[in-house]
Scaffold this motif. Structure first.
Motif, PDB file in Angstrom:
ATOM      1  N   UNK A  99       0.829  -1.203   0.000  1.00 10.96           N
ATOM      2  CA  UNK A  99       0.000   0.000   0.000  1.00 10.96           C
ATOM      3  C   UNK A  99       0.864   1.253   0.000  1.00 10.96           C
ATOM      4  N   UNK A 100       1.897   1.274   0.832  1.00 12.33           N
ATOM      5  CA  UNK A 100       2.729   2.476   0.910  1.00 12.33           C
ATOM      6  C   UNK A 100       3.418   2.749  -0.421  1.00 12.33           C
ATOM      7  N   UNK A 101       3.921   1.712  -1.046  1.00 15.38           N
ATOM      8  CA  UNK A 101       4.584   1.881  -2.339  1.00 15.38           C
ATOM      9  C   UNK A 101       3.662   2.551  -3.346  1.00 15.38           C
ATOM     10  N   UNK A 102       2.415   2.109  -3.395  1.00 12.63           N
ATOM     11  CA  UNK A 102       1.478   2.639  -4.374  1.00 12.63           C
ATOM     12  C   UNK A 102       0.858   3.966  -3.932  1.00 12.63           C
ATOM     13  N   UNK A 103       0.501   4.072  -2.660  1.00 11.39           N
ATOM     14  CA  UNK A 103      -0.238   5.248  -2.203  1.00 11.39           C
ATOM     15  C   UNK A 103       0.618   6.504  -2.114  1.00 11.39           C
ATOM     16  N   UNK A 210       2.184  13.307   3.775  1.00 15.38           N
ATOM     17  CA  UNK A 210       0.940  12.928   4.450  1.00 15.38           C
ATOM     18  C   UNK A 210       0.596  11.467   4.196  1.00 15.38           C
ATOM     19  N   UNK A 211       0.763  11.015   2.952  1.00 14.29           N
ATOM     20  CA  UNK A 211       0.434   9.622   2.620  1.00 14.29           C
ATOM     21  C   UNK A 211       1.376   8.652   3.335  1.00 14.29           C
ATOM     22  N   UNK A 212       2.676   8.981   3.333  1.00 13.79           N
ATOM     23  CA  UNK A 212       3.629   8.119   4.019  1.00 13.79           C
ATOM     24  C   UNK A 212       3.469   8.171   5.525  1.00 13.79           C
ATOM     25  N   UNK A 213       3.204   9.369   6.056  1.00 19.46           N
ATOM     26  CA  UNK A 213       3.058   9.516   7.500  1.00 19.46           C
ATOM     27  C   UNK A 213       1.855   8.770   8.032  1.00 19.46           C
ATOM     28  N   UNK A 214       0.792   8.730   7.252  1.00 17.54           N
ATOM     29  CA  UNK A 214      -0.412   8.010   7.668  1.00 17.54           C
ATOM     30  C   UNK A 214      -0.121   6.524   7.869  1.00 17.54           C
ATOM     31  N   UNK A 215       0.628   5.942   6.942  1.00 11.86           N
ATOM     32  CA  UNK A 215       0.941   4.515   7.072  1.00 11.86           C
ATOM     33  C   UNK A 215       1.947   4.271   8.196  1.00 11.86           C
ATOM     34  N   UNK A 216       2.883   5.176   8.379  1.00 12.00           N
ATOM     35  CA  UNK A 216       3.808   5.042   9.500  1.00 12.00           C
ATOM     36  C   UNK A 216       3.076   5.125  10.839  1.00 12.00           C
ATOM     37  N   UNK A 217       2.048   5.981  10.890  1.00 13.06           N
ATOM     38  CA  UNK A 217       1.250   6.092  12.104  1.00 13.06           C
ATOM     39  C   UNK A 217       0.523   4.783  12.394  1.00 13.06           C
ATOM     40  N   UNK A 218       0.032   4.154  11.328  1.00 11.66           N
ATOM     41  CA  UNK A 218      -0.605   2.845  11.491  1.00 11.66           C
ATOM     42  C   UNK A 218       0.381   1.838  12.072  1.00 11.66           C
ATOM     43  N   UNK A 219       1.587   1.832  11.532  1.00 10.63           N
ATOM     44  CA  UNK A 219       2.590   0.872  11.998  1.00 10.63           C
ATOM     45  C   UNK A 219       2.966   1.122  13.455  1.00 10.63           C
TER      46      UNK A 219
END
Length: 230
Positions: A99-103, A210-219
């Motif tokens: 997801x991170x790669x694409x988003x 923002x897109x990368x930070x959102x996924x990092x927050x999930x992790x």
């Protein structure tokens, strides 16, 4: 399900196409058992060996799953999604990596290429998502969140990226559900208004962050190492 009688040339390819269409159009849903080999052979007007070859091909591509002694079940709605399911299995970490790669790239492209109409659609989806979240309608929230992320990808106007991401519908939705915990960490606690505003401002760097930070927050919330997604 009505199936057209096939011509006598390229029978296996024709059967593959018809079975795939039945899955994609929702005639048979994820987890549902499809008709038996004899039933399909009769409906299609072909031999059982032809049906068997077509089912085997779709099983190899990840669309169907043959369970010995039980039947054949729908595994995914596209070959891309089926391939990801085989690669990722139930590993949420791997799904989030993809997801991170694409988003992240999708967000950058969206900031560069979005139209006013697409921006309005993003804001409408965001509002509906927030309303479902506030009303604690978890299933609706999960669906709308997944739709929002696909809409961001579409704003980039890259057809191949959109098709790749659309093929991940099941795993993206599953990952949203898995990271959504009512009143706790996960998707329900993460809002995307800053991402939408970055796209509105055509600020590519901010959209990427923002897109990368959102996924990092999930992790972080799931006790996974954000560095694993680098």
């Amino acid at each position: 399900m009505p199936l057209a009688t096939t011509r006598r040339t390229g029978l296996v390819d024709q059967v593959i196409a018809q079975l795939r269409q039945a899955v994609v159009q929702g005639e048979w849903r994820i987890g549902e058992r499809i008709p038996t080999e004899p039933e399909l052979a009769t409906s299609l007007g072909v031999g059982r060996n032809t049906v068997r070859e077509a089912v085997r091909a779709l099983s190899h591509s990840g669309l169907l799953e043959v369970r010995q002694g039980d039947g054949t079940y729908v595994r995914a709605t596209s070959e891309v999604s089926g391939a990801v399911r085989r690669l990722c299995g139930s590993e949420l970490r791997e799904v989030l990596q993809v997801r991170r790669t694409l988003e992240v790239e999708g967000a950058r492209l969206a900031a560069a290429a979005r139209t006013d109409e697409e921006l309005a659609n993003l804001r409408a989806l965001m509002a509906a998502r927030d309303e479902a979240q506030g009303a604690k309608r978890l299933d609706e929230f999960v669906r709308l969140d997944a739709e929002f992320h696909l809409a961001v990808i579409r704003c980039g106007h890259n057809g191949l990226l959109t098709e790749l991401y659309r093929g991940l519908t099941e795993v993206v939705t599953a990952s949203v559900a898995a990271t959504t915990r009512e009143g706790g960490v996960g998707g329900a606690d993460i809002e995307h208004h800053d991402l939408v505003e970055a796209i509105a401002d055509r600020d590519q760097d901010r959209a990427v962050a923002e897109a990368g930070g959102f996924l990092n927050e999930l992790l972080t919330g799931l006790d996974l190492d954000p560095g694993e997604l680098a």
